[in-house]
Design a protein around this motif. Structure first.
Motif, PDB file in Angstrom:
ATOM      1  N   TYR A  22      31.170  45.143 -21.769  1.00 14.51           N
ATOM      2  CA  TYR A  22      32.105  44.021 -21.738  1.00 14.51           C
ATOM      3  C   TYR A  22      31.621  42.794 -22.509  1.00 14.51           C
ATOM      4  CZ  TYR A  22      34.142  46.802 -17.995  1.00 14.51           C
ATOM      5  OH  TYR A  22      34.687  47.829 -17.264  1.00 14.51           O
ATOM      6  N   ALA A  23      30.324  42.569 -22.602  1.00 17.63           N
ATOM      7  CA  ALA A  23      29.824  41.368 -23.276  1.00 17.63           C
ATOM      8  C   ALA A  23      30.031  41.499 -24.781  1.00 17.63           C
ATOM      9  CB  ALA A  23      28.352  41.154 -22.943  1.00 17.63           C
ATOM     10  N   LYS A  24      30.667  40.504 -25.368  1.00 18.97           N
ATOM     11  CA  LYS A  24      30.930  40.500 -26.808  1.00 18.97           C
ATOM     12  C   LYS A  24      30.540  39.144 -27.390  1.00 18.97           C
ATOM     13  CE  LYS A  24      32.950  44.563 -26.513  1.00 18.97           C
ATOM     14  NZ  LYS A  24      32.327  45.784 -27.046  1.00 18.97           N
ATOM     15  N   GLY A  25      30.115  39.181 -28.632  1.00 14.89           N
ATOM     16  CA  GLY A  25      29.872  37.959 -29.363  1.00 14.89           C
ATOM     17  C   GLY A  25      28.919  37.003 -28.680  1.00 14.89           C
ATOM     18  N   ARG A  26      29.448  35.813 -28.338  1.00 15.74           N
ATOM     19  CA  ARG A  26      28.625  34.760 -27.757  1.00 15.74           C
ATOM     20  C   ARG A  26      28.070  35.164 -26.403  1.00 15.74           C
ATOM     21  NH1 ARG A  26      31.472  29.078 -27.773  1.00 15.74           N
ATOM     22  NH2 ARG A  26      31.528  29.687 -29.983  1.00 15.74           N
ATOM     23  N   TRP A  27      28.853  35.919 -25.619  1.00 13.96           N
ATOM     24  CA  TRP A  27      28.374  36.327 -24.299  1.00 13.96           C
ATOM     25  C   TRP A  27      27.221  37.328 -24.402  1.00 13.96           C
ATOM     26  CZ3 TRP A  27      29.111  33.809 -20.042  1.00 13.96           C
ATOM     27  CH2 TRP A  27      30.239  33.023 -19.894  1.00 13.96           C
ATOM     28  N   LYS A  28      27.253  38.183 -25.419  1.00 12.73           N
ATOM     29  CA  LYS A  28      26.143  39.121 -25.601  1.00 12.73           C
ATOM     30  C   LYS A  28      24.882  38.381 -26.013  1.00 12.73           C
ATOM     31  CE  LYS A  28      26.571  43.292 -26.337  1.00 12.73           C
ATOM     32  NZ  LYS A  28      26.824  44.706 -26.717  1.00 12.73           N
ATOM     33  N   ALA A  29      25.023  37.362 -26.865  1.00 13.33           N
ATOM     34  CA  ALA A  29      23.866  36.550 -27.231  1.00 13.33           C
ATOM     35  C   ALA A  29      23.310  35.829 -26.006  1.00 13.33           C
ATOM     36  CB  ALA A  29      24.260  35.546 -28.310  1.00 13.33           C
ATOM     37  N   PHE A  30      24.215  35.342 -25.147  1.00 11.52           N
ATOM     38  CA  PHE A  30      23.775  34.699 -23.903  1.00 11.52           C
ATOM     39  C   PHE A  30      23.047  35.690 -23.006  1.00 11.52           C
ATOM     40  CE2 PHE A  30      24.617  33.550 -19.455  1.00 11.52           C
ATOM     41  CZ  PHE A  30      24.017  32.289 -19.424  1.00 11.52           C
ATOM     42  N   PHE A  31      23.509  36.927 -22.982  1.00  9.75           N
ATOM     43  CA  PHE A  31      22.838  37.962 -22.191  1.00  9.75           C
ATOM     44  C   PHE A  31      21.416  38.196 -22.684  1.00  9.75           C
ATOM     45  CE2 PHE A  31      21.620  42.455 -22.521  1.00  9.75           C
ATOM     46  CZ  PHE A  31      21.390  42.741 -21.195  1.00  9.75           C
ATOM     47  N   TYR A  32      21.267  38.383 -23.983  1.00 12.14           N
ATOM     48  CA  TYR A  32      19.921  38.617 -24.515  1.00 12.14           C
ATOM     49  C   TYR A  32      19.019  37.414 -24.272  1.00 12.14           C
ATOM     50  CZ  TYR A  32      21.255  42.936 -26.888  1.00 12.14           C
ATOM     51  OH  TYR A  32      21.660  44.213 -27.154  1.00 12.14           O
ATOM     52  N   LEU A  33      19.574  36.225 -24.399  1.00  8.84           N
ATOM     53  CA  LEU A  33      18.780  35.021 -24.150  1.00  8.84           C
ATOM     54  C   LEU A  33      18.355  34.958 -22.689  1.00  8.84           C
ATOM     55  CD1 LEU A  33      17.682  32.335 -25.234  1.00  8.84           C
ATOM     56  CD2 LEU A  33      19.854  31.286 -24.580  1.00  8.84           C
ATOM     57  N   GLY A  34      19.278  35.275 -21.767  1.00  9.60           N
ATOM     58  CA  GLY A  34      18.948  35.234 -20.345  1.00  9.60           C
ATOM     59  C   GLY A  34      17.907  36.269 -19.953  1.00  9.60           C
ATOM     60  N   VAL A  35      17.957  37.442 -20.593  1.00  7.73           N
ATOM     61  CA  VAL A  35      16.986  38.494 -20.270  1.00  7.73           C
ATOM     62  C   VAL A  35      15.628  38.197 -20.884  1.00  7.73           C
ATOM     63  CG1 VAL A  35      16.448  40.943 -20.569  1.00  7.73           C
ATOM     64  CG2 VAL A  35      18.757  40.251 -19.947  1.00  7.73           C
ATOM     65  N   MET A  36      15.616  37.709 -22.117  1.00  8.99           N
ATOM     66  CA  MET A  36      14.364  37.503 -22.828  1.00  8.99           C
ATOM     67  C   MET A  36      13.682  36.182 -22.498  1.00  8.99           C
ATOM     68  SD  MET A  36      14.026  40.257 -24.608  1.00  8.99           S
ATOM     69  CE  MET A  36      12.733  39.792 -25.736  1.00  8.99           C
ATOM     70  N   LEU A  37      14.446  35.199 -22.026  1.00  6.63           N
ATOM     71  CA  LEU A  37      13.865  33.878 -21.785  1.00  6.63           C
ATOM     72  C   LEU A  37      12.679  33.901 -20.831  1.00  6.63           C
ATOM     73  CD1 LEU A  37      14.191  30.932 -22.589  1.00  6.63           C
ATOM     74  CD2 LEU A  37      15.714  30.619 -20.629  1.00  6.63           C
ATOM     75  N   PRO A  38      12.732  34.651 -19.706  1.00 10.57           N
ATOM     76  CA  PRO A  38      11.542  34.684 -18.834  1.00 10.57           C
ATOM     77  C   PRO A  38      10.300  35.252 -19.509  1.00 10.57           C
ATOM     78  CG  PRO A  38      13.471  35.481 -17.651  1.00 10.57           C
ATOM     79  CD  PRO A  38      13.858  35.372 -19.093  1.00 10.57           C
ATOM     80  N   LEU A  39      10.481  36.103 -20.523  1.00  6.98           N
ATOM     81  CA  LEU A  39       9.333  36.684 -21.206  1.00  6.98           C
ATOM     82  C   LEU A  39       8.642  35.689 -22.129  1.00  6.98           C
ATOM     83  CD1 LEU A  39      10.818  40.179 -22.166  1.00  6.98           C
ATOM     84  CD2 LEU A  39       9.446  39.585 -20.167  1.00  6.98           C
ATOM     85  N   TRP A  40       9.321  34.576 -22.436  1.00  8.61           N
ATOM     86  CA  TRP A  40       8.744  33.603 -23.353  1.00  8.61           C
ATOM     87  C   TRP A  40       7.811  32.618 -22.645  1.00  8.61           C
ATOM     88  CZ3 TRP A  40      14.039  32.226 -26.030  1.00  8.61           C
ATOM     89  CH2 TRP A  40      14.492  33.360 -26.723  1.00  8.61           C
ATOM     90  N   SER A  41       7.900  32.548 -21.346  1.00 10.73           N
ATOM     91  CA  SER A  41       7.056  31.616 -20.602  1.00 10.73           C
ATOM     92  C   SER A  41       5.751  32.292 -20.202  1.00 10.73           C
ATOM     93  CB  SER A  41       7.781  31.103 -19.359  1.00 10.73           C
ATOM     94  OG  SER A  41       8.150  32.175 -18.511  1.00 10.73           O
ATOM     95  N   SER A  42       4.788  31.486 -19.810  1.00 12.09           N
ATOM     96  CA  SER A  42       3.466  31.995 -19.465  1.00 12.09           C
ATOM     97  C   SER A  42       3.529  32.898 -18.238  1.00 12.09           C
ATOM     98  CB  SER A  42       2.515  30.826 -19.209  1.00 12.09           C
ATOM     99  OG  SER A  42       1.294  31.274 -18.667  1.00 12.09           O
ATOM    100  N   TYR A  43       2.783  33.993 -18.311  1.00 16.45           N
ATOM    101  CA  TYR A  43       2.724  34.948 -17.196  1.00 16.45           C
ATOM    102  C   TYR A  43       2.188  34.269 -15.941  1.00 16.45           C
ATOM    103  CZ  TYR A  43       1.292  39.249 -14.772  1.00 16.45           C
ATOM    104  OH  TYR A  43       1.120  40.245 -13.853  1.00 16.45           O
ATOM    105  N   LEU A  44       1.104  33.511 -16.070  1.00 17.62           N
ATOM    106  CA  LEU A  44       0.496  32.857 -14.915  1.00 17.62           C
ATOM    107  C   LEU A  44       1.386  31.753 -14.365  1.00 17.62           C
ATOM    108  CD1 LEU A  44      -3.264  32.610 -15.947  1.00 17.62           C
ATOM    109  CD2 LEU A  44      -2.269  34.014 -14.139  1.00 17.62           C
ATOM    110  N   VAL A  45       2.065  31.035 -15.255  1.00 20.04           N
ATOM    111  CA  VAL A  45       2.960  29.961 -14.797  1.00 20.04           C
ATOM    112  C   VAL A  45       4.065  30.531 -13.922  1.00 20.04           C
ATOM    113  CG1 VAL A  45       4.681  28.287 -15.573  1.00 20.04           C
ATOM    114  CG2 VAL A  45       2.452  28.388 -16.694  1.00 20.04           C
ATOM    115  N   LYS A  46       4.617  31.660 -14.337  1.00 25.10           N
ATOM    116  CA  LYS A  46       5.685  32.281 -13.545  1.00 25.10           C
ATOM    117  C   LYS A  46       5.170  32.710 -12.166  1.00 25.10           C
ATOM    118  CE  LYS A  46       6.667  35.237 -16.814  1.00 25.10           C
ATOM    119  NZ  LYS A  46       7.293  36.349 -17.580  1.00 25.10           N
TER     120      LYS A  46
END
Length: 310
Positions: A112-136
């Motif tokens: 169902y996710a298309k265009g901008r919503w699919k980009a938002f999905f990838y951002l939401g999934v990948m964003l936690p991986l960009w922060s420090s492991y220990l900080v999380k």
């Protein structure tokens, strides 16, 4: 009048040789990574395996370089078996929970996710991986602490008694969620969940919409479509994601060291035997356990055809 041609440059001779023998070119290109893989990766694993067949002298505390199975026999002690069982159980629970949570998220993104919503999905999934492991992890320690937001929210919703009852249970409980097996489980699921979502989403995107429509046209209920169409086709993605979540949980020692009880996991046992106790053979034997478990898991998954569509 004659024209004297000088000697052919070395670069031209080398390029001509490589052009005439393409296999030599491929060998030269593959040689550096193969040396790295063979000497550094495979060599270190072989050294680890070799160390596990040595033993520690109880009197001197020195490593005895004689091949023996006494170190592996130590793994059969109740205390060490308890560590292995606890770790494997936690890894299995984290994998199952991650798959259950990830599947609907991945299905929505794939279908169902298309265009901008699919980009938002990838951002939401990948964003936690960009922060420090220990900080999380330390952030979750504050969230799950006795004065944290989870306990505060449970009290506001009148669920404080239910939370206290859960924490009073002998295996999963503790003084607070931050010092309980439940807290360790929650943090593991949060940390490794993206590694389950993305492979499932990639597998579901390859499922033709016509198959689902044909299932509905033939009168199949949504549950039957899920069991007989979606789930088998998404199995390669689930298997790929489970390799990440299961193996990463097996070897992690930071999460249970910061959040959880004093009960050890395999990663903590390796760290303690290697650093504190100085028992390198036992640490190596503990390290071999996750490798054997993952080898068995991959063999079973391959026998079940989980990788056929990869």
């Amino acid at each position: 009048m004659s024209l004297v041609v000088g000697a052919e440059p070395l670069s031209s001779r080398v390029s001509g040789l490589l052009w005439r023998r393409p296999n030599l070119l491929i060998l030269l290109l593959l040689l550096p990574p193969l040396l790295w893989l063979g000497l550094i990766y495979v060599g270190s694993l072989f050294s680890l395996l070799l160390q596990s067949f040595f033993s520690i002298d109880d009197f001197t505390g020195q490593v005895t370089h004689e091949v023996t199975l006494l170190t592996y026999a130590e793994l059969l002690r109740p205390s060490n078996l308890d560590i292995i069982t606890r770790t494997v159980t936690m890894a299995a629970l984290v994998t199952v929970a991650s798959a259950i949570i990830a599947f609907p998220v991945a299905y929505y993104a794939a279908r169902y996710a298309k265009g901008r919503w699919k980009a938002f999905f990838y951002l939401g999934v990948m964003l936690p991986l960009w922060s420090s492991y220990l900080v999380k992890i330390y952030a979750w320690k504050m969230i799950l602490s006795k004065e944290g937001i989870v306990s505060w929210l449970a009290a506001k919703l009148g669920l404080g008694v239910l939370l206290d009852g859960w924490l009073s249970l002998p295996v999963v409980g503790g003084n607070s969620l931050s010092v309980s097996a439940t807290g360790t489980f929650l943090v593991f699921v949060y940390i490794w969940l993206p590694y389950m979502i993305l492979p499932i989403q990639a597998a579901l995107e390859r499922v033709p919409a016509s198959l689902i429509e044909a299932s509905h046209d033939l009168g199949a209920a949504p549950g039957a479509t899920f069991r007989h169409v979606l789930l088998p086709l998404a199995l390669p993605g689930i298997a790929a994601g489970s390799i990440f979540t299961f193996s990463l949980t097996l070897g992690d020692y930071i999460v249970p060291g910061i959040i959880g009880t004093s009960r050890l996991f395999i990663g903590q046992a390796v760290y303690m035997q290697q650093g504190t106790a100085g028992n390198i053979p036992l640490a190596a034997a503990f390290s071999v356990v996750p490798m054997l478990i993952m080898a068995l898991y991959l063999w079973l998954a391959r026998k079940m055809g989980a990788f056929d569509a990869l």
